[in-house]
Design an enzyme around this catalytic site. Structure first.
Site, PDB file in Angstrom:
ATOM      1  N   THR A  21       1.032  -1.202   0.129  1.00  0.00           N
ATOM      2  CA  THR A  21       0.014   0.296  -0.040  1.00  0.00           C
ATOM      3  C   THR A  21       1.025   1.312  -0.062  1.00  0.00           C
ATOM      4  OG1 THR A  21      -1.805   1.118   0.937  1.00  0.00           O
ATOM      5  CG2 THR A  21      -0.243   0.156   2.512  1.00  0.00           C
ATOM      6  N   ASN A  22       0.399   2.387   0.291  1.00  0.00           N
ATOM      7  CA  ASN A  22       1.115   3.713   0.376  1.00  0.00           C
ATOM      8  C   ASN A  22       0.478   4.280   1.541  1.00  0.00           C
ATOM      9  OD1 ASN A  22      -1.018   5.451  -0.705  1.00  0.00           O
ATOM     10  ND2 ASN A  22      -0.760   4.050  -2.535  1.00  0.00           N
ATOM     11  N   ARG A  23       1.131   5.591   1.639  1.00  0.00           N
ATOM     12  CA  ARG A  23       0.940   6.405   2.756  1.00  0.00           C
ATOM     13  C   ARG A  23      -0.375   7.393   2.660  1.00  0.00           C
ATOM     14  NH1 ARG A  23       5.221   6.121   6.380  1.00  0.00           N
ATOM     15  NH2 ARG A  23       7.142   5.253   5.235  1.00  0.00           N
TER      16      ARG A  23
END
Ligand code: PMT
Length: 224
Positions: A21-23
């Protein structure tokens, strides 16, 4: 207006307990949804997993993966006037999802990834969207040049570009600073809370939509 907004991250599963995933927190997209619904528009928010409450009055379609976000956008775009893509969609997804938890071993572990579909890039040609198309660009260098490249490649009417290498703005933060990149010119907006910025972006997007609608009307009048 009927407005579609994508927001938040996507999650690409590796096995039943792990994912890539990412932030992205979803704050930028949710603030836009709230501002647009507050301005009296009908908003469909298609969002990856976030910790945020869905703003009152917003229609909500939760998704997890890039493929699910693509499908949700594809089934909704037909009835939309303005589409705004604020989500941080995974560009790659694992080729194989293990059905059991992957066991660790001493050997190095290599992950094979394949491209996801570019949802924003598909909106015009593949999905036939003819309304006002607004994308974001999350850049760490050459903000204007990279955003302008996305504007052309993805057939957008406006790119909202943020330099996500700057501390205190962008991913996860409550604040942002953006450069609006139109085909003809740029406009820099000063740093502000994502909520304040969402009101400025709402008015910029609605003004752009009105201008494009006038041009579309004029064009069809000239052809008849
Ligand atoms: O969510 P927050 O924590 O509030 O952070 C806000 C933000 C930094 C995520 C937001 O302001 C932002 O920049 N969103 C876009 C993030 C991104 O992935 O940008 P990109 O430059 O990689 O992608 C360009 C555009 O293509 C974006 O509109 C993106 O939604 C879209 N895209 C990208 C890949 C893909 N497979 N499908 C897409 O639709």
């Amino acid at each position: 207006m009927k407005v579609l907004i994508t927001a938040g991250p996507t999650r690409e599963a590796l096995d039943p307990v792990r994912y890539l995933t990412n932030r992205s927190s979803g704050k930028m997209g949710y603030a836009l949804a709230q501002a647009l619904v507050g301005a009296g528009h009908s908003v469909l928010l298609i969002s990856g997993p976030t910790e945020l409450d869905v703003p009152d009055g917003v229609d909500f379609l939760p998704v997890e993966t890039a493929a699910e976000m693509y499908a949700a956008v594809a089934q909704s775009l037909g009835r939309i006037d303005i589409a705004v893509f604020a989500a941080a969609v995974a560009d790659y997804t694992p080729v194989k999802v293990a059905s059991h938890k992957i066991k660790k071993s001493e050997a190095p572990f290599t992950l094979e990834l394949q491209r996801t579909r570019d949802i924003l890039g598909s909106a015009r040609a593949e999905l036939g969207f003819s309304g006002t198309l607004v994308g974001f660009a999350a850049e760490t260098e050459d903000l204007e040049a990279n955003a302008r490249d996305k504007l052309t490649r993805k057939h957008c009417d406006l790119i909202i570009a943020n330099d996500v290498s700057k501390p205190g703005i962008g991913f996860g933060s409550d604040r942002n600073e953006v450069l609006l990149v139109y085909p003809e010119y740029n406009e820099a907006l000063p740093p502000a809370s994502k909520h304040t910025l969402a009101h400025h972006l709402t008015s910029a997007i609605l003004t752009l939509h009105a201008r494009l609608e006038d041009a579309r009307l004029e064009d069809s009048r000239r052809k008849t």
